[in-house]
Design a protein around this motif. Sequence first.
Motif, PDB file in Angstrom:
ATOM      1  N   UNK A  38       0.830  -1.212   0.000  1.00  0.00           N
ATOM      2  CA  UNK A  38       0.000   0.000   0.000  1.00  0.00           C
ATOM      3  C   UNK A  38       0.863   1.261   0.000  1.00  0.00           C
ATOM      4  N   UNK A  39       1.895   1.271   0.818  1.00  0.00           N
ATOM      5  CA  UNK A  39       2.781   2.430   0.884  1.00  0.00           C
ATOM      6  C   UNK A  39       3.508   2.626  -0.443  1.00  0.00           C
ATOM      7  N   UNK A  40       3.908   1.552  -1.058  1.00  0.00           N
ATOM      8  CA  UNK A  40       4.574   1.644  -2.358  1.00  0.00           C
ATOM      9  C   UNK A  40       3.632   2.233  -3.403  1.00  0.00           C
ATOM     10  N   UNK A  41       2.388   1.813  -3.379  1.00  0.00           N
ATOM     11  CA  UNK A  41       1.405   2.357  -4.317  1.00  0.00           C
ATOM     12  C   UNK A  41       1.204   3.854  -4.082  1.00  0.00           C
ATOM     13  N   UNK A  42       1.106   4.258  -2.810  1.00  0.00           N
ATOM     14  CA  UNK A  42       0.929   5.686  -2.511  1.00  0.00           C
ATOM     15  C   UNK A  42       2.152   6.492  -2.935  1.00  0.00           C
TER      16      UNK A  42
END
Length: 68
Positions: A38-42
């Motif tokens: 999720x953090x990578x996507x953000x």
Amino acid sequence: MFWSMLAVALAFSGIAVLGVLAVRVGIEVRRLARQVGDASQRITEAAEELERAATPLAARGGRVPRQD
């Protein structure tokens, strides 16, 4: 006879505890992997937004009008 049964019971208990801890670690690893994804996507979305915002500035050659 008693001591051998006690040793087997303690060994089984130790292995059971290690099994429970291994399952808990596996669950936490899955949760961490999901959060990292999720953090990578953000971060990717923020980088794309920054790139879109910087495109006009790059087209001007970095010149910023002075406000006197």
